[in-house]
Each structure stands twice: as C-alpha cells, then as structure tokens.
Design an enzyme around this catalytic site. Structure first.
Site, mmCIF file in Angstrom:
data_model
loop_
_atom_site.group_PDB
_atom_site.id
_atom_site.type_symbol
_atom_site.label_atom_id
_atom_site.label_comp_id
_atom_site.label_asym_id
_atom_site.label_seq_id
_atom_site.Cartn_x
_atom_site.Cartn_y
_atom_site.Cartn_z
ATOM 1 N N SER A 189 0.038 -9.861 -0.875
ATOM 2 C CA SER A 189 -0.718 -11.114 -0.950
ATOM 3 C C SER A 189 -0.153 -12.020 -2.043
ATOM 4 C CB SER A 189 -2.195 -10.831 -1.246
ATOM 5 O OG SER A 189 -2.678 -9.899 -0.322
ATOM 6 N N THR B 155 1.463 -4.876 4.089
ATOM 7 C CA THR B 155 1.279 -5.345 5.469
ATOM 8 C C THR B 155 0.718 -6.765 5.549
ATOM 9 O OG1 THR B 155 -0.909 -4.326 5.527
ATOM 10 C CG2 THR B 155 0.925 -3.026 6.406
ATOM 11 N N THR C 68 0.814 -1.220 0.000
ATOM 12 C CA THR C 68 0.000 0.000 0.000
ATOM 13 C C THR C 68 0.842 1.262 0.000
ATOM 14 O OG1 THR C 68 -1.816 -1.092 1.118
ATOM 15 C CG2 THR C 68 -1.738 1.279 1.332
ATOM 16 N N ARG D 231 -2.754 -25.838 14.389
ATOM 17 C CA ARG D 231 -3.205 -24.682 15.194
ATOM 18 C C ARG D 231 -4.317 -25.142 16.113
ATOM 19 N NH1 ARG D 231 -2.944 -19.475 14.177
ATOM 20 N NH2 ARG D 231 -5.170 -19.436 13.774
ATOM 21 N N THR E 260 -0.709 -22.375 19.307
ATOM 22 C CA THR E 260 -2.066 -22.041 19.754
ATOM 23 C C THR E 260 -2.756 -21.054 18.813
ATOM 24 O OG1 THR E 260 -3.400 -21.093 21.531
ATOM 25 C CG2 THR E 260 -1.188 -20.215 21.298
ATOM 26 N N GLN E 261 -4.074 -21.172 18.754
ATOM 27 C CA GLN E 261 -4.867 -20.192 18.001
ATOM 28 C C GLN E 261 -5.029 -18.890 18.795
ATOM 29 O OE1 GLN E 261 -8.590 -22.154 17.184
ATOM 30 N NE2 GLN E 261 -7.675 -23.632 15.784
ATOM 31 N N CYS E 262 -4.687 -18.918 20.084
ATOM 32 C CA CYS E 262 -4.841 -17.713 20.912
ATOM 33 C C CYS E 262 -3.823 -16.648 20.493
ATOM 34 C CB CYS E 262 -4.611 -18.038 22.382
ATOM 35 S SG CYS E 262 -5.896 -19.049 23.093
#
Ligand code: ASP
Length: 345
Positions: free
Chosen positions: A62, A92, A16, A249, A280-282
């Site tokens: 991307s 980003t 961007t 995950r 972890t997904q946390c």
C-alpha cells in the site's frame, strides 16, 4: 556462478509473504529476506543459481510509489544480462499496478519477470507463500524446446494461475487464488505440473535490446462515476491543478450521464488538453462506446475507448506515455494501441 544452471534474481520488496507479527501491536509488518528464505528450505532443492536484492526497508505494498517502481525496474535493467529470469516478491494490494507499470517501463522485454506474494505470511503453517515462491522460481527458469525463456513478459503468479501482469486485478482479500485477468486467459495453469498456454504468451515484435523507461508522470487520476455525482464535484475534479490524464471509470459498456452538464464539462476538459480514457467499472467485458447513446456522447466529446483494459493498466499506461514527454495527441494515439498485450485490438 555456475553458468549451466538457471540464473534467477529475486527482488524482495515486502508484502505479507515476508511479514511477521509485531509483538506490541499484534499487526503484521514487513520483515527481512533472510527470515523469508529460512522458511523455505526447499528452495535449496532447486538446482538454480539464485541471488537476491531487497528493499532497504521492505514495505507493505500500500506504500508502493513511482520511486519504488523505478527501483525495481532499475534492478532488473542493471542485472538483465546476468540472469535468465526475475522473481519480484511483492504485497498483493498493489501488485496489479506494479505489474502493469513494469510491463510498460521494461520495453522490449524478452525475459520472465514473475511477480508473486502470498495471502498468509511465509512463517505460518498454512502459508501459500512457499508454494507461490517455488512455482514462481520454476516459471522464471522455464524454457521452450529451443532454450528460449518460456515467459517473456511481466506476469503475476498466484496459487493455480499465471496471469499477464497488465491484464490482472486483485479479486480477493481472502482467497488463495487472489488474482484474475478477467479479459484474458491464464498464461499457465498450475496443478500437478505447470501447463503453459503458448498461444496466450506475449512475444515482443521488437528484437531491440531492453530499454528501461524510468520516467513516469504522476499527473493522472481516476474519476469513478456513480449516480448522484454532482456537477460541482465533477468540475472540481476536472479542474485539478496540473492534471494531464484522467481514467474515467464508467458504467457497463462505457456509459455515462448523457445530460449536457456532464458531457459539456468532459468536452471542455478535452479542449483544455486533458486526455480522458474510458474504462468500465465491470469486472469483465469492456467499453463499446458506440453501443448506447450515453457512451456515444462521450466518444463524440473525444474520450478514448479503453476497450477491455484494466483500470490498473490504463492509469499506469498514461503515467508512462506522459513520462515519455509525448504531446496529448500522441498519448491519445498510443492509448488506443496495444503496446505489450494490455488491450485487445
Ligand atoms: N497489505 C499487504 C501488502 O499489499 C497485503 C499482501 O501482501 O497480501 O503488502
């Protein structure tokens, strides 16, 4: 080039920060480096020797690929002795993956590689790109009292913070403070001044020269747990042709279903030589796989604890370790160690 001035190389990949609006579709697309620099006349006030390299076709991150990471790593390796620091301008969306990958690829790094970008294009009135670029250049030029580079690792500079690259995650699609390393303190806080946390900065224990490891193995994948995941879908993924490594995950402190349809399939994959790491997904905290019965069953099946590693670091670390040509047992061993500050041990 004046040798007394800090020598910085900017590598512009796209994102961007350098985008302009496409007149036909109204969407943002990457544009060239001259456009970007023309929008930051203040750069000339920095008394640095600055050169730049840009991707032939700047990309939206991307579209970032292993080939692009190799290109960036090669640019840094080829120019390592000629510059004091490197600033990589990058979108980003996949910045945390690139930062993680480069941290492994650039072995024995002793100079700053500062990755930045912006949420608003540099040509917009309220852009965050100008400030991010200037601060990134200042950090890349910063030295300690002995004249050594203050930052000697791959880091992400965004708005008010400098984060360790392989600890970072994109946390916001809208906020100017778009990144965070949830399990590691900021390397620097940016306000009126740039305040480094010297205890948090990485120092490579090796004095060997930079070694650029270009070979990354893409035979890796994520498996994300969710209630309702079926045995059929799981087994389909675990039998993906050619797969060598899986980032699993899991829930909370590293927990997963404890029923045998799940644990037997995981154990079978490990017996077939697939390396599986548990993250972890946390957002914060990590895997404590001996805390609950459900996590313990995974550990007993041979799943490696990723502790507080990010998903981005885990998947790129696997690409790097398999890319070195290591056997599964060696990959498992190194996954459990900190190679460049990516995990708390
Ligand atoms: N899609 C953009 C990219 O990652 C978003 C950004 O740069 O912020 O290239």
């Amino acid at each position: 080039m004046n040798e007394t001035k800090p020598r910085i190389l900017i590598i512009y990949t796209g994102g961007t920060i350098g985008m302009i609006e496409d007149s036909e579709s109204g969407t943002l697309r990457p544009f060239n480096f001259d456009h970007l620099i023309d929008n930051v006349p203040k750069i000339r006030k920095l008394d640095y020797s600055i050169n730049n390299i840009q991707f032939d076709e700047p990309i939206d991150s991307s579209d970032m690929s292993i080939g692009d990471w190799q290109k960036i790593a090669r640019y840094i390796g080829d120019n390592y002795d000629r510059y004091d620091g490197f600033v990589v301008l990058h979108g980003t969306d996949t910045m945390a993956y690139t930062a993680s990958a480069l941290s492994f690829m650039l072995e024995n790094l002793h100079k700053p590689v500062i990755i930045t970008g912006s949420q608003l294009p540099i040509g917009e009135v309220r852009t965050d790109g100008e400030e991010n670029l200037i601060t990134a250049l200042q950090i890349a030029a910063a030295t300690d009292a002995s004249g050594n580079p203050m930052v000697q690792e791959v880091a992400i500079l965004f708005e008010n913070y400098l984060w360790r690259g392989n600890r970072s995650t994109k946390k916001s699609a809208d906020n100017f403070n778009a990144f965070k390393s949830n399990n590691y303190p900021p390397l620097a806080k940016i306000g009126l001044g740039i305040h480094f946390d010297t205890d948090a900065l990485w120092r490579s224990p090796s004095r060997r020269p930079l070694d650029v490891r270009l070979n990354l193995d893409p035979s890796v994948m994520f498996i994300d747990l969710f209630p309702g995941l079926s045995s059929e879908v799981l087994n389909h993924m675990l039998h993906t042709p050619g797969i060598k490594g899986i980032v699993l995950r899991t829930y909370g402190a590293g927990n997963a279903p404890s029923q045998s349809w799940f644990t037997d399939s995981i154990a079978d994959a490990i017996e077939r030589g697939i390396v599986i790491i548990n993250v972890t997904q946390c957002a914060t905290g990590g895997v404590h796989d001996r805390r609950y019965y459900t996590g313990d069953r995974l550990a007993r099946a041979g799943v490696i604890s990723g502790r507080d590693m990010t998903s981005e670091a885990a998947v790129t670390k696997m690409m790097y370790l398999f890319g070195l040509g290591l056997a599964p047992a060696e990959v498992r061993r190194y996954l459990g160690c900190s190679l460049c500050g990516e995990v708390s041990v």
